[in-house]
Design an enzyme around this catalytic site. Structure first.
Site, mmCIF file in Angstrom:
data_model
loop_
_atom_site.group_PDB
_atom_site.id
_atom_site.type_symbol
_atom_site.label_atom_id
_atom_site.label_comp_id
_atom_site.label_asym_id
_atom_site.label_seq_id
_atom_site.Cartn_x
_atom_site.Cartn_y
_atom_site.Cartn_z
ATOM 1 N N GLU A 170 0.805 -1.230 0.000
ATOM 2 C CA GLU A 170 0.000 0.000 0.000
ATOM 3 C C GLU A 170 0.833 1.273 0.000
ATOM 4 O O GLU A 170 0.643 2.154 0.841
ATOM 5 C CB GLU A 170 -0.953 -0.015 1.206
ATOM 6 N N ASN A 216 2.085 -5.289 -3.006
ATOM 7 C CA ASN A 216 0.705 -5.634 -2.661
ATOM 8 C C ASN A 216 -0.129 -4.369 -2.425
ATOM 9 O O ASN A 216 0.321 -3.463 -1.707
ATOM 10 C CB ASN A 216 0.762 -6.466 -1.355
ATOM 11 N N HIS A 258 -10.201 -6.314 -1.645
ATOM 12 C CA HIS A 258 -11.195 -5.948 -0.626
ATOM 13 C C HIS A 258 -12.335 -5.217 -1.341
ATOM 14 O O HIS A 258 -12.182 -4.071 -1.744
ATOM 15 C CB HIS A 258 -10.584 -5.014 0.426
ATOM 16 N N GLU A 289 -6.019 -10.776 -0.470
ATOM 17 C CA GLU A 289 -6.789 -10.469 0.751
ATOM 18 C C GLU A 289 -8.282 -10.386 0.435
ATOM 19 O O GLU A 289 -8.972 -9.465 0.878
ATOM 20 C CB GLU A 289 -6.327 -9.137 1.362
ATOM 21 N N ASP A 291 -12.061 -10.249 0.310
ATOM 22 C CA ASP A 291 -13.316 -10.310 1.069
ATOM 23 C C ASP A 291 -14.292 -9.315 0.445
ATOM 24 O O ASP A 291 -13.881 -8.389 -0.258
ATOM 25 C CB ASP A 291 -13.133 -10.110 2.585
HETATM 26 O O1 G3I Z 1 -3.102 -6.321 19.407
HETATM 27 C C1 G3I Z 1 -4.049 -5.393 19.932
HETATM 28 C C2 G3I Z 1 -4.537 -5.875 21.255
HETATM 29 O O2 G3I Z 1 -3.459 -5.893 22.155
HETATM 30 C C3 G3I Z 1 -5.656 -4.928 21.740
HETATM 31 O O3 G3I Z 1 -6.202 -5.429 22.907
HETATM 32 C C4 G3I Z 1 -6.761 -4.831 20.682
HETATM 33 C C5 G3I Z 1 -7.837 -3.829 21.069
HETATM 34 O O4 G3I Z 1 -8.519 -3.363 19.944
HETATM 35 O O5 G3I Z 1 -6.181 -4.375 19.477
HETATM 36 C C6 G3I Z 1 -5.220 -5.274 18.986
HETATM 37 O O6 G3I Z 1 -4.712 -4.803 17.789
HETATM 38 C C7 G3I Z 1 -5.563 -4.856 16.664
HETATM 39 C C8 G3I Z 1 -4.924 -5.767 15.629
HETATM 40 O O7 G3I Z 1 -5.673 -5.746 14.435
HETATM 41 C C9 G3I Z 1 -4.805 -7.197 16.098
HETATM 42 O O8 G3I Z 1 -6.056 -7.730 16.336
HETATM 43 C C10 G3I Z 1 -5.719 -3.465 16.114
HETATM 44 O O9 G3I Z 1 -6.471 -2.678 17.040
HETATM 45 C C11 G3I Z 1 -6.424 -3.501 14.776
HETATM 46 O O10 G3I Z 1 -6.388 -2.205 14.208
HETATM 47 C C12 G3I Z 1 -5.722 -4.450 13.848
HETATM 48 O O11 G3I Z 1 -6.433 -4.498 12.640
HETATM 49 C C13 G3I Z 1 -5.767 -5.115 11.554
HETATM 50 C C14 G3I Z 1 -5.555 -4.105 10.436
HETATM 51 O O12 G3I Z 1 -4.939 -4.737 9.337
HETATM 52 C C15 G3I Z 1 -4.675 -2.960 10.903
HETATM 53 O O13 G3I Z 1 -4.347 -2.116 9.874
HETATM 54 C C16 G3I Z 1 -6.634 -6.238 11.047
HETATM 55 O O14 G3I Z 1 -6.722 -7.266 12.041
HETATM 56 C C17 G3I Z 1 -6.043 -6.827 9.767
HETATM 57 O O15 G3I Z 1 -6.961 -7.709 9.199
HETATM 58 C C18 G3I Z 1 -5.779 -5.709 8.774
HETATM 59 O O16 G3I Z 1 -5.158 -6.268 7.626
HETATM 60 C C19 G3I Z 1 -4.855 -5.379 6.550
HETATM 61 C C20 G3I Z 1 -3.680 -5.943 5.812
HETATM 62 O O17 G3I Z 1 -2.607 -6.191 6.692
HETATM 63 C C21 G3I Z 1 -3.229 -5.016 4.683
HETATM 64 N N1 G3I Z 1 -4.331 -4.717 3.806
HETATM 65 C C22 G3I Z 1 -5.535 -4.238 4.445
HETATM 66 C C23 G3I Z 1 -5.987 -5.220 5.523
HETATM 67 C C24 G3I Z 1 -7.275 -4.787 6.103
HETATM 68 O O18 G3I Z 1 -7.120 -3.551 6.765
#
Ligand code: G3I
Length: 415
Positions: A170, A216, A258, A289, A291
């Site tokens: 990105e 990507n 997405h 990715e 969905d």
């Molecule tokens: O790890 C913390 C945890 O300690 C805390 O308690 C919790 C509370 O909300 O948050 C946890 O972190 C979260 C993390 O996912 C792990 O679950 C973050 O808040 C959350 O923002 C994060 O979201 C991820 C996102 O990327 C962040 O940008 C999504 O799971 C993940 O699916 C998403 O994946 C991205 C790809 O890497 C790149 N392309 C887009 C895609 C979707 O956004």
């Protein structure tokens, strides 16, 4: 046909069927493709069907179904978060490999390939890194060296175990960003300039000569106006073409996929055309990715089937468009869904105003949705002449020379 020829033809046919299907048909048990996994059906075409894996769900002893489906339905896995920099190096100098190692082990046990995600991204960076840059305690020069060290350390740890690496993720802005003319955006471009992209691929290649190295991004499923100022696919196309001209060792482009049912999206032929244009540069492609989310109106939340059904059907159609396009282009190596069940999808957390969901191929109770069935049927009904086995590029190395650029401008890979 002479009896001998008949026997030969019969033997070849049986061998082919046996090779394509893990459970050969018998008289008492005819071959039933619908009973096969997406993994098995994909591999008939050499195509890996993968999923992003949620580390918490994988470790949840009360949820064996998650593990089972992750292990059996897919032939490739991606860490949803566990290989991101903030997960791997939460404290400067101290790497925590636990969750990432666990996934690599899981893949090995289940004979799956691993897509490494992600080496360079502006999100989910450790706080020590971003705050250090913000307060000036980490200089630009030191930042570049930290990035080199990070890429080298991570790629080296999993050397030989990662099939495809998302090296840079990105890097390009969207039309809704400011300024709205597409440009290189985010932490890395702002601090190091766009040259970090070529550097990252070179550092990754130096650490693993065999992994396929990918750029990507999202919203690059099809070409638009053809003007890189507002067509992100064109911008990325021009970027990767430029990288190849500089002999940067990039092997593929990952199109995240997405999508949302509220948008126009694309048809199969438009998506196929885009994959073919990247293929013509000598690059592999992958959907990385996938969905397809929907708005969760009050009606949807109340269980109104008149609102739910069109969403499930549109979602299935969009999953299928990407699968069919991927099948049609031999250099499209894998089709990865970003989580396979609504139970753990990132979508409801991310899009809550208005709320969105229903984005994956299984519902919250692990019941396959229409999207699962459509993707499965695409895999079942595909075959020659339009769908042929995959053609995998050899990883590009620096010895790609100017002379190796053919008259067509296509890259021939010498390594
Ligand atoms: O790890 C913390 C945890 O300690 C805390 O308690 C919790 C509370 O909300 O948050 C946890 O972190 C979260 C993390 O996912 C792990 O679950 C973050 O808040 C959350 O923002 C994060 O979201 C991820 C996102 O990327 C962040 O940008 C999504 O799971 C993940 O699916 C998403 O994946 C991205 C790809 O890497 C790149 N392309 C887009 C895609 C979707 O956004």
């Amino acid at each position: 046909m002479k009896p001998r020829q008949l026997i030969t033809v019969g033997v070849v046919a049986v061998a082919t069927v046996a090779a394509l299907n893990t459970v050969p048909a018998t008289a008492s048990r005819p071959y039933d493709p619908t009973a096969q996994s997406l993994a098995t059906l994909g591999l008939r075409h050499g195509l890996h069907v993968g999923t992003a894996v949620n580390a918490t769900a994988l470790n949840d002893a009360n949820d064996p179904q998650y593990r089972r489906l992750a292990a059996t339905e897919f032939s490739s896995v991606t860490a949803e978060n566990a290989m991101k920099w903030e997960s791997l190096e939460p404290t400067r100098g101290t790497y925590d490999w636990t969750a990432a190692d666990q996934l690599v082990e899981f893949a090995k046990r289940n004979r799956q390939s691993v897509r490494g995600h992600v080496l360079v991204w502006h999100n989910q960076l450790p706080a020590w890194l971003t705050s250090g840059v913000a307060d000036g305690s980490i200089s630009k020069q030191e930042l570049r060296e930290l990035l080199r060290k990070h890429i080298t350390t991570v790629v080296n740890r999993y050397k030989g175990k990662i099939w495809q690496w998302d090296v840079v993720n990105e890097a390009v802005s969207d039309p809704w960003d400011t300024p709205n003319t597409l440009h290189y955006k985010g932490f890395w471009a702002e601090n190091l300039g766009p040259g970090y992209i070529a550097d990252a691929f070179r550092w990754a290649r130096a650490a693993d000569p065999k992994a396929l190295l990918f750029y990507n991004d999202y919203n690059i499923e099809a070409f638009g106006s053809g003007n890189p100022a507002d067509d992100k696919t064109q911008f990325v196309y021009d970027m990767v073409k430029g990288l190849l001209a500089q002999r940067v060792p990039i092997d593929g482009v990952g199109s995240q996929g997405h999508l949302g049912t509220q948008y126009g999206n694309f048809d199969t032929l438009q998506v196929t055309a885009a994959l073919k244009k990247f293929a013509a540069l000598g690059l592999a492609t992958a959907f990385t990715e996938v969905d397809v989310r929907s708005q969760m109106t009050e009606g949807v939340q109340a269980g109104d089937s008149a609102e739910i059904n069109p969403r499930l059907q549109a979602s299935a159609a969009n999953f299928s468009v990407l699968m069919k396009a991927c099948l049609a282009v031999r250099s499209c190596l894998s089709y990865t869904v970003w989580g396979f069940t609504d139970r753990y999808s990132w979508v409801p957390d991310w899009f809550n105003d208005p709320p969105e969901g229903l984005a994956t191929i299984y519902d919250e109770n692990y019941q396959p949705k229409r999207a699962y069935q459509e993707v499965k049927s695409d895999l079942i009904f595909a075959g020659p002449p339009y769908v042929l086995p995959r053609s995998t590029p050899r990883p590009r190395h620096r010895e790609v020379t100017a002379q190796s650029l053919g008259r067509s401008g296509r890259m021939k890979v010498l390594s």
